[in-house]
Design a protein around this motif. Structure first.
Motif, PDB file in Angstrom:
ATOM      1  N   UNK A 196      33.122  42.312  48.523  1.00 36.14           N
ATOM      2  CA  UNK A 196      33.563  41.425  47.444  1.00 36.14           C
ATOM      3  C   UNK A 196      32.441  40.455  47.047  1.00 36.14           C
TER       4      UNK A 196
ATOM      5  N   UNK B 108      38.138  36.906  43.086  1.00 41.51           N
ATOM      6  CA  UNK B 108      38.283  37.492  44.420  1.00 41.51           C
ATOM      7  C   UNK B 108      39.055  36.575  45.366  1.00 41.51           C
ATOM      8  N   UNK B 109      38.944  35.261  45.154  1.00 40.38           N
ATOM      9  CA  UNK B 109      39.737  34.321  45.954  1.00 40.38           C
ATOM     10  C   UNK B 109      41.223  34.466  45.604  1.00 40.38           C
TER      11      UNK B 109
ATOM     12  N   UNK C 142      38.225  31.785  40.553  1.00 41.57           N
ATOM     13  CA  UNK C 142      37.469  32.874  41.208  1.00 41.57           C
ATOM     14  C   UNK C 142      38.400  34.053  41.502  1.00 41.57           C
TER      15      UNK C 142
ATOM     16  N   UNK D 264      35.148  41.515  52.825  1.00 45.24           N
ATOM     17  CA  UNK D 264      34.586  40.364  52.100  1.00 45.24           C
ATOM     18  C   UNK D 264      33.135  40.640  51.704  1.00 45.24           C
TER      19      UNK D 264
ATOM     20  N   UNK E 192      47.129  38.271  51.286  1.00 51.07           N
ATOM     21  CA  UNK E 192      47.197  37.904  52.700  1.00 51.07           C
ATOM     22  C   UNK E 192      48.499  38.394  53.315  1.00 51.07           C
TER      23      UNK E 192
ATOM     24  N   UNK F 112      42.548  37.538  47.259  1.00 52.87           N
ATOM     25  CA  UNK F 112      42.764  37.235  48.678  1.00 52.87           C
ATOM     26  C   UNK F 112      44.089  36.513  48.878  1.00 52.87           C
ATOM     27  N   UNK F 113      44.338  35.485  48.057  1.00 58.46           N
ATOM     28  CA  UNK F 113      45.575  34.703  48.202  1.00 58.46           C
ATOM     29  C   UNK F 113      46.800  35.614  48.080  1.00 58.46           C
TER      30      UNK F 113
END
Lengths: 204, 204
Positions: B97, B70-71, B68, B94, B78, B74-75
């Motif tokens: 997203x 978008x995940x 994914x 979010x 952060x 994010x990772x």
């Protein structure tokens, strides 16, 4: 703490996600209900004041409005154990929430909506032509979930997170869209785990 | 710090999101390329070792795999200014997203894929019958973006966030799917803002 108001249609699993998250956290939420079948989220007042995208749920926080069910769950759960403390797990939780919106909801929720609320005899030819593809897409999503859950209790880590709460609502009513839960035994066991959580509330 | 490996098809905007995020953050990423047109993400090896959902991108972090797009963004982001520090803004990021994966990508990216890579004459009747709905859905998403950007420079807050980086890739190549950027002037100004960012990299 700002007041929390959920703009919702109680038949929507996306709205149930937010109520379930709030319930598990012990957070109180007021509810304002709209009938999406009567276009109540497409009025100019709704589009101007609540969500220009014409969709529910929207979580109102004081005088600010937050559309998208999974974003609302995130807002409610920040700082709680429903969001994992470890960086990879936190991103992996979001991964399942994006999977839910891309692979799961458009197939499983849409077939439930068409078959249960619109009614098969009222579907347009265009909708009818999509049933087979949405059936296959939904079955593929359930199979991915079943495989993942075959060796673990929760989607991420060792306890319930927003990944579970995002995927639960439309999965637990998927038979209304013609899916057979019986085919996904690990999913069935996981559904019972979620509904057995302290402070669980049911969908209206 | 674990090595970062991006499993990708360089023609995919979802993969570009991750490379763009990494570039803006100055993070190095190795790339392993697959040809989705030749089913290279559906082999049993890929399904078993990289992603049971058969899709790219997947961000590999050491020996862990994060699907994914978008995940993965994010990772990577952060702890950086690409994720807002304020709680509402973080959830609002979010929100965009999830909007991207639900309202934008399935319409705009899919039409680009069908028209540019599959070719209109090779489309199935089923695909052809969906073009009008995907055109309307994509135009509605672009209109929501244009309205939102008409009074602001970035989707959330006063600077670039993952909301912008998630929506940029398929928007900036949407004309390959038959959309007209000319109709969305605020979107056009925003595209120039993103491509003018320090350390911006272009799609292959």
């Amino acid at each position: 703490m700002d007041d929390l108001i959920l703009h919702e249609d109680p038949r929507s699993g996306n709205c149930f996600k937010i109520r379930l998250t709030a319930a598990l956290l012990g957070k109180r939420i007021q509810r304002v209900q709209y009938d999406i079948m009567n276009g109540e989220t497409r009025t100019s007042e709704f589009l101007q004041n609540v969500n220009a995208n014409g969709r529910i749920p929207v979580l109102q926080i004081g005088n600010r409005f937050l559309p998208e069910s999974n974003a609302a769950c995130w807002y409610l759960a920040e700082g709680s154990p429903l969001i994992p403390a470890e960086a990879f797990d936190r991103a992996d939780m979001l991964r399942w929430m994006f999977f839910e919106q891309y692979n799961h909801e458009p197939n499983i929720a849409t077939l439930r909506f068409w078959l249960m609320f619109v009614g098969e005899s009222n579907l347009s030819t265009f909708q009818r032509d999509q049933i087979m593809a949405k059936r296959a897409g939904g079955e593929a999503a359930l199979a991915v979930m079943d495989e993942h859950l075959s060796a673990r209790d929760w989607f991420v880590g060792d306890s319930v997170t927003l990944a579970d709460l995002s995927l639960y609502p439309y999965t637990h009513v998927c038979e209304a869209g013609g899916f057979r839960l019986y085919d996904y035994p690990a999913v069935c066991r996981w559904l019972n785990r979620v509904s057995g959580l302290p402070r669980y509330v049911s969908m209206d």
